[in-house]
Write a protein that holds these residues in place. Structure first.
Motif, PDB file in Angstrom:
ATOM      1  N   MET A 327       0.824  -1.213   0.000  1.00 56.66           N
ATOM      2  CA  MET A 327       0.000   0.000   0.000  1.00 56.66           C
ATOM      3  C   MET A 327       0.853   1.255   0.000  1.00 56.66           C
ATOM      4  SD  MET A 327      -2.974  -0.907   2.790  1.00 56.66           S
ATOM      5  CE  MET A 327      -4.127  -2.268   2.538  1.00 56.66           C
ATOM      6  N   SER A 328       2.013   1.185   0.654  1.00 58.20           N
ATOM      7  CA  SER A 328       2.891   2.354   0.784  1.00 58.20           C
ATOM      8  C   SER A 328       3.921   2.449  -0.329  1.00 58.20           C
ATOM      9  CB  SER A 328       3.608   2.307   2.140  1.00 58.20           C
ATOM     10  OG  SER A 328       2.673   2.340   3.196  1.00 58.20           O
ATOM     11  N   GLY A 329       3.903   1.508  -1.275  1.00 55.18           N
ATOM     12  CA  GLY A 329       4.844   1.549  -2.385  1.00 55.18           C
ATOM     13  C   GLY A 329       6.259   1.178  -2.009  1.00 55.18           C
ATOM     14  N   GLN A 330       6.426   0.391  -0.935  1.00 56.46           N
ATOM     15  CA  GLN A 330       7.766   0.032  -0.490  1.00 56.46           C
ATOM     16  C   GLN A 330       8.285  -1.267  -1.092  1.00 56.46           C
ATOM     17  OE1 GLN A 330       6.654   0.634   3.851  1.00 56.46           O
ATOM     18  NE2 GLN A 330       8.746   1.364   3.876  1.00 56.46           N
ATOM     19  N   GLY A 331       7.410  -2.131  -1.544  1.00 56.25           N
ATOM     20  CA  GLY A 331       7.861  -3.404  -2.080  1.00 56.25           C
ATOM     21  C   GLY A 331       8.316  -4.347  -0.981  1.00 56.25           C
ATOM     22  N   GLY A 332       8.999  -5.410  -1.383  1.00 57.98           N
ATOM     23  CA  GLY A 332       9.422  -6.432  -0.438  1.00 57.98           C
ATOM     24  C   GLY A 332      10.597  -6.004   0.419  1.00 57.98           C
ATOM     25  N   GLU A 333      10.802  -6.736   1.507  1.00 58.38           N
ATOM     26  CA  GLU A 333      11.930  -6.481   2.397  1.00 58.38           C
ATOM     27  C   GLU A 333      13.165  -7.227   1.905  1.00 58.38           C
ATOM     28  OE1 GLU A 333      11.256  -6.493   6.751  1.00 58.38           O
ATOM     29  OE2 GLU A 333       9.255  -7.216   6.244  1.00 58.38           O
ATOM     30  N   PRO A 334      14.360  -6.667   2.095  1.00 56.07           N
ATOM     31  CA  PRO A 334      15.577  -7.406   1.736  1.00 56.07           C
ATOM     32  C   PRO A 334      15.747  -8.622   2.628  1.00 56.07           C
ATOM     33  CG  PRO A 334      16.113  -5.392   2.931  1.00 56.07           C
ATOM     34  CD  PRO A 334      14.646  -5.334   2.641  1.00 56.07           C
ATOM     35  N   ALA A 335      16.280  -9.700   2.051  1.00 55.26           N
ATOM     36  CA  ALA A 335      16.450 -10.938   2.801  1.00 55.26           C
ATOM     37  C   ALA A 335      17.725 -10.887   3.639  1.00 55.26           C
ATOM     38  CB  ALA A 335      16.510 -12.125   1.839  1.00 55.26           C
ATOM     39  N   MET A 336      17.636 -11.445   4.845  1.00 56.00           N
ATOM     40  CA  MET A 336      18.795 -11.598   5.709  1.00 56.00           C
ATOM     41  C   MET A 336      18.957 -13.083   6.015  1.00 56.00           C
ATOM     42  SD  MET A 336      18.235  -8.561   8.507  1.00 56.00           S
ATOM     43  CE  MET A 336      19.613  -9.207   9.464  1.00 56.00           C
ATOM     44  N   HIS A 337      20.204 -13.487   6.272  1.00 54.73           N
ATOM     45  CA  HIS A 337      20.472 -14.891   6.542  1.00 54.73           C
ATOM     46  C   HIS A 337      21.448 -15.026   7.701  1.00 54.73           C
ATOM     47  CE1 HIS A 337      18.959 -14.966   2.378  1.00 54.73           C
ATOM     48  NE2 HIS A 337      18.506 -16.168   2.688  1.00 54.73           N
ATOM     49  N   ALA A 338      21.380 -16.169   8.362  1.00 48.97           N
ATOM     50  CA  ALA A 338      22.286 -16.489   9.461  1.00 48.97           C
ATOM     51  C   ALA A 338      22.492 -18.000   9.480  1.00 48.97           C
ATOM     52  CB  ALA A 338      21.714 -16.002  10.791  1.00 48.97           C
TER      53      ALA A 338
END
Length: 421
Positions: A327-338
């Motif tokens: 809704m806010s036009g931000q798109g997906g979040e970047p992936a993090m891994h551990a």
């Protein structure tokens, strides 16, 4: 039942960007830019001294030990008169940090790298010796070296924080175009819920924790919470709360409980009576499998979460949050891994969301330890957690050392990172 990826695709296909509005800079923290911001000026806007010292013409470099007469003094914000411009153009000028360079001068030497040879009646140095060599450009901040006029400084979809406020203020930006905050209504179902914590807890009652959690999490995620209602286990009271959310202009309704297959699980039938388009009901995730999403005719989206606390938390983080970002036009979040420190044997066919602690080891690698108590009713381990570990449907056995995806517990914030001992 559909898988998580299918559920998210169906949900996001229903969402378009919200309208934009202008927001004064002082109120813009946490808001999302609706369009890119370009600079109308250079930053810095003029050539100036990077430190207190003496400005000279060093087009031909000066060697250490060279001596120079001082013809004036210039502080930040001072206007330099033509007469003094001419004088200092033939010698050196005492200059303060941030002061513009007099015409003809192109380098600054720090005051502590000079030796005062003579002073005038007021105690001001009149002659100095350089302790270091000096070349053109030394200790000068050039106009436009940070931001050039016309340069794009922030892109659409950027969430504005304090660093962005500093940049925009330096550029003289008074208002910014931001996406309208998503309007969300919350409905918590269950006759056992007690919403007023100041009253003694009644027999067979529980404090309503889902409501305050959703209010806090959605507010932190830039949503505007219109209402948070707790209703009993009847379709009539749920329908009334839903109608109020529609009339209030909600973009999204998030409800908890009454969404499974029991006799008191009335949400699916109530939504049908509202002529809602069912997007999905039951998703192959743990916790939160009975989750439902629907689109009301000419109305808001409805995401109905199971009532168990961790089903609510997982549904908020992995279903509601992607919807708000869209809704806010931000798109997906970047992936993090551990790297996984605690072996896992997830059930095949389900996407698992596990509460965990995140550590940085001495080798710089991030490691994650899954909490032992993963039952969906347990809130304390969630409060102690740093991240969610996401294990996909086909993860199989995950021995220690497996590289896994991690997602911060708090929407929009970097996860807490502990230091391993």
């Amino acid at each position: 039942m559909i898988n998580y990826t299918q559920a998210l695709e169906r949900l996001l296909a229903q969402i378009g960007p919200l309208p934009r509005e202008n927001c004064v800079l002082g109120d813009a923290v946490g808001r999302v830019l609706a369009k890119a911001v370009t600079s109308s000026i250079a930053l810095p806007s003029f050539d100036h001294a990077a430190m207190d010292g003496y400005a000279l013409n060093a087009a031909t470099p000066w060697a250490a030990g060279s001596e120079h007469a001082i013809y004036g003094s210039h502080a930040a914000g001072d206007a330099l008169h033509e007469a003094s411009q001419h004088e200092v153009g033939h010698g050196a000028c005492e200059i303060m940090t941030g002061a513009s360079l007099p015409e003809g001068l192109d380098a600054v030497i720090a005051v502590e790298r000079t030796e005062c040879l003579a002073t005038g009646p007021t105690g001001m140095p009149t002659r100095i010796r350089l302790r270091d060599a000096l070349r053109a450009g030394d200790n000068v901040r050039y106009a436009g070296s940070d931001v050039a006029p016309g340069a794009q400084v922030l892109s659409a979809g950027t969430r504005i924080g304090s660093a962005q406020i500093m940049l925009l203020a330096a550029l003289g930006v008074a208002t910014v175009p931001v996406v309208t905050r998503p309007r969300v209504a919350i409905i918590c179902t269950g006759k056992e819920l007690q919403s007023d914590p100041t009253h003694p807890l009644g027999a067979e009652r529980i404090h309503n924790s889902n409501g305050p959690y959703l209010v806090a999490a959605l507010g932190a995620a830039n949503a505007r919470v219109l209402a948070c209602e707790a209703v009993d286990d009847t379709a009539v009271t749920y329908a009334g709360a839903l109608q109020r959310a529609i009339e209030a202009g909600a973009d999204l309704v998030v409800s908890t409980g009454a969404v499974s297959m029991g006799r008191y699980d009335f949400v699916p039938d109530t939504l049908r009576r509202f002529h809602a388009q069912l997007l999905f009901h039951k998703v192959a995730i743990r916790p939160g499998k009975p989750l439902l999403a629907a689109r009301l005719a000419n109305g808001p989206l409805v995401i109905a979460l199971p009532g168990t606390p961790m089903a609510v938390a997982a549904g908020l983080r992995f279903i509601v949050m992607p919807a708000l970002r869209e809704m806010s036009g931000q798109g997906g979040e970047p992936a993090m891994h551990a790297l996984l420190d605690t072996p896992q044997q997830p059930k095949a066919g389900l996407r698992h969301f596990l509460r965990a602690s995140l550590y940085q080891h001495s080798d710089g690698q991030m490691h994650v330890t899954v909490t032992e108590q993963q039952q969906p009713f347990r809130i304390r381990p969630f409060a102690d957690a740093d991240v969610w570990v996401v294990l996909p449907e086909d993860a199989g056995d995950c021995p220690a050392g497996t590289r896994v995806q991690v997602v911060g517990v708090e929407p929009g914030e970097s996860p807490r990172l502990r230091v391993a001992h």
